[in-house]
Write a protein that holds these residues in place. Sequence first.
Motif, PDB file in Angstrom:
ATOM      1  N   VAL A 174       0.852  -1.195   0.000  1.00 32.02           N
ATOM      2  CA  VAL A 174       0.000   0.000   0.000  1.00 32.02           C
ATOM      3  C   VAL A 174       0.883   1.238   0.000  1.00 32.02           C
ATOM      4  O   VAL A 174       2.085   1.174   0.287  1.00 32.02           O
ATOM      5  N   GLU A 175       0.289   2.375  -0.318  1.00 33.81           N
ATOM      6  CA  GLU A 175       1.035   3.625  -0.319  1.00 33.81           C
ATOM      7  C   GLU A 175       1.520   3.972   1.089  1.00 33.81           C
ATOM      8  O   GLU A 175       0.800   3.770   2.063  1.00 33.81           O
ATOM      9  N   LEU A 176       2.721   4.497   1.152  1.00 33.68           N
ATOM     10  CA  LEU A 176       3.260   4.913   2.442  1.00 33.68           C
ATOM     11  C   LEU A 176       2.382   5.989   3.070  1.00 33.68           C
ATOM     12  O   LEU A 176       2.198   6.022   4.291  1.00 33.68           O
ATOM     13  N   ALA A 177       1.801   6.864   2.239  1.00 33.29           N
ATOM     14  CA  ALA A 177       0.910   7.905   2.768  1.00 33.29           C
ATOM     15  C   ALA A 177      -0.286   7.292   3.486  1.00 33.29           C
ATOM     16  O   ALA A 177      -0.778   7.833   4.479  1.00 33.29           O
ATOM     17  N   ALA A 178      -0.758   6.145   3.000  1.00 27.20           N
ATOM     18  CA  ALA A 178      -1.885   5.461   3.650  1.00 27.20           C
ATOM     19  C   ALA A 178      -1.462   4.893   4.999  1.00 27.20           C
ATOM     20  O   ALA A 178      -2.232   4.911   5.966  1.00 27.20           O
ATOM     21  N   ILE A 179      -0.229   4.401   5.064  1.00 27.92           N
ATOM     22  CA  ILE A 179       0.278   3.874   6.331  1.00 27.92           C
ATOM     23  C   ILE A 179       0.443   5.010   7.341  1.00 27.92           C
ATOM     24  O   ILE A 179       0.098   4.875   8.513  1.00 27.92           O
ATOM     25  N   TYR A 180       0.960   6.155   6.890  1.00 26.06           N
ATOM     26  CA  TYR A 180       1.041   7.320   7.766  1.00 26.06           C
ATOM     27  C   TYR A 180      -0.349   7.690   8.292  1.00 26.06           C
ATOM     28  O   TYR A 180      -0.517   8.044   9.465  1.00 26.06           O
ATOM     29  N   ALA A 181      -1.344   7.628   7.424  1.00 29.13           N
ATOM     30  CA  ALA A 181      -2.704   8.017   7.811  1.00 29.13           C
ATOM     31  C   ALA A 181      -3.260   7.101   8.891  1.00 29.13           C
ATOM     32  O   ALA A 181      -3.808   7.576   9.891  1.00 29.13           O
ATOM     33  N   VAL A 182      -3.136   5.773   8.701  1.00 29.77           N
ATOM     34  CA  VAL A 182      -3.698   4.862   9.693  1.00 29.77           C
ATOM     35  C   VAL A 182      -2.920   4.947  11.003  1.00 29.77           C
ATOM     36  O   VAL A 182      -3.499   4.815  12.095  1.00 29.77           O
ATOM     37  N   ASN A 183      -1.619   5.189  10.919  1.00 32.75           N
ATOM     38  CA  ASN A 183      -0.848   5.355  12.148  1.00 32.75           C
ATOM     39  C   ASN A 183      -1.303   6.600  12.899  1.00 32.75           C
ATOM     40  O   ASN A 183      -1.465   6.576  14.123  1.00 32.75           O
ATOM     41  N   GLU A 184      -1.551   7.673  12.172  1.00 33.56           N
ATOM     42  CA  GLU A 184      -1.954   8.932  12.799  1.00 33.56           C
ATOM     43  C   GLU A 184      -3.332   8.841  13.447  1.00 33.56           C
ATOM     44  O   GLU A 184      -3.542   9.329  14.564  1.00 33.56           O
ATOM     45  N   VAL A 185      -4.270   8.183  12.757  1.00 34.81           N
ATOM     46  CA  VAL A 185      -5.664   8.177  13.215  1.00 34.81           C
ATOM     47  C   VAL A 185      -5.985   7.012  14.143  1.00 34.81           C
ATOM     48  O   VAL A 185      -6.715   7.178  15.123  1.00 34.81           O
ATOM     49  N   GLU A 186      -5.459   5.830  13.850  1.00 34.86           N
ATOM     50  CA  GLU A 186      -5.858   4.646  14.585  1.00 34.86           C
ATOM     51  C   GLU A 186      -5.045   4.384  15.841  1.00 34.86           C
ATOM     52  O   GLU A 186      -5.453   3.579  16.678  1.00 34.86           O
ATOM     53  N   SER A 187      -3.905   5.032  15.979  1.00 35.61           N
ATOM     54  CA  SER A 187      -3.097   4.800  17.172  1.00 35.61           C
ATOM     55  C   SER A 187      -3.506   5.769  18.275  1.00 35.61           C
ATOM     56  O   SER A 187      -4.166   6.773  18.033  1.00 35.61           O
ATOM     57  N   LEU A 188      -3.058   5.441  19.489  1.00 35.09           N
ATOM     58  CA  LEU A 188      -3.303   6.321  20.624  1.00 35.09           C
ATOM     59  C   LEU A 188      -2.289   7.446  20.678  1.00 35.09           C
ATOM     60  O   LEU A 188      -2.335   8.286  21.574  1.00 35.09           O
TER      61      LEU A 188
END
Length: 282
Positions: free
Chosen positions: A90-104
């Motif tokens: 997947v795109e690295l930008a997508a990984i940044y997004a899920v890390n930003e939103v889904e993590s505490l």
Amino acid sequence: MTLTLRHGDRGQAVSQLQKQLNQAGAKPALVVDGDYGDATEKAVRAFQAKSGLVDDGIAGPKTQGALTGADCRKLLGNAALVAAAKRLGVELAAIYAVNEVESLGGGFLASGKPKILFERHVMYNRLALPQHEGDDAAALKRHADELAVSHPHLVNPRPGGYIGGAGEHQRLAQARMLDAQRADESASWGAFQVMGYHWQYLGYSSLADFVARMSRDENEHFEAFVRFIEADATLHKALKGKKWAQFAKLYNGPAYARNLYDVKLERAYERHADCGCTLDAA
């Protein structure tokens, strides 16, 4: 409480951040004007890259802590996100997004223990669930009901009873006295709130192995999250296709829309994709 700063923010906190970045060797040196613009974001990313932190351009508690000399050894590293993007396709930008939103945000308490949330209703369900051939389901249910009467703050058909922070470890310790295995299974662990009962589904050798890894560092928290995506083909496909509503529903449950998880994911993805700082790992 440290204020998270990002592109577009203005004020004294931004000025202080700019001074710290200059002291850390920002090149070129920033104009201390209190405006979190392109130059400040670029300096933040450069500092994060140098420090091994997630290179997202957001100056949260981790980045600001690193600027003041805090220990970064347990923090999630950018290399883990890059590797996950390649691994998942997947795109690295997508990984940044899920890390930003889904993590505490942070995965550990000040004490060094991993963040957890003990779920008393999960404890009740795990105690009542037959685990082996020959288990007496009725007897297990009676036992769970008895504990729900004597220890309603630890075993209960209804969720709740949260204390938060270090108090959750106190609840977990008390629950372990009732049943250590079921207690650890009934807590969500780390920055991505992965439930303990998923240990086998995610390929860990044992529950003890899972708990030990969750106690190690945030890279292990992220590894559990990546395994969770890999284990669910539909979730993986939604992330790969950037179907944010579907991804949010599968990961967060039906309440995702009320909490705007899909909107937050899409906005975070667009911000990271538009900055031109991430590579397409697909």
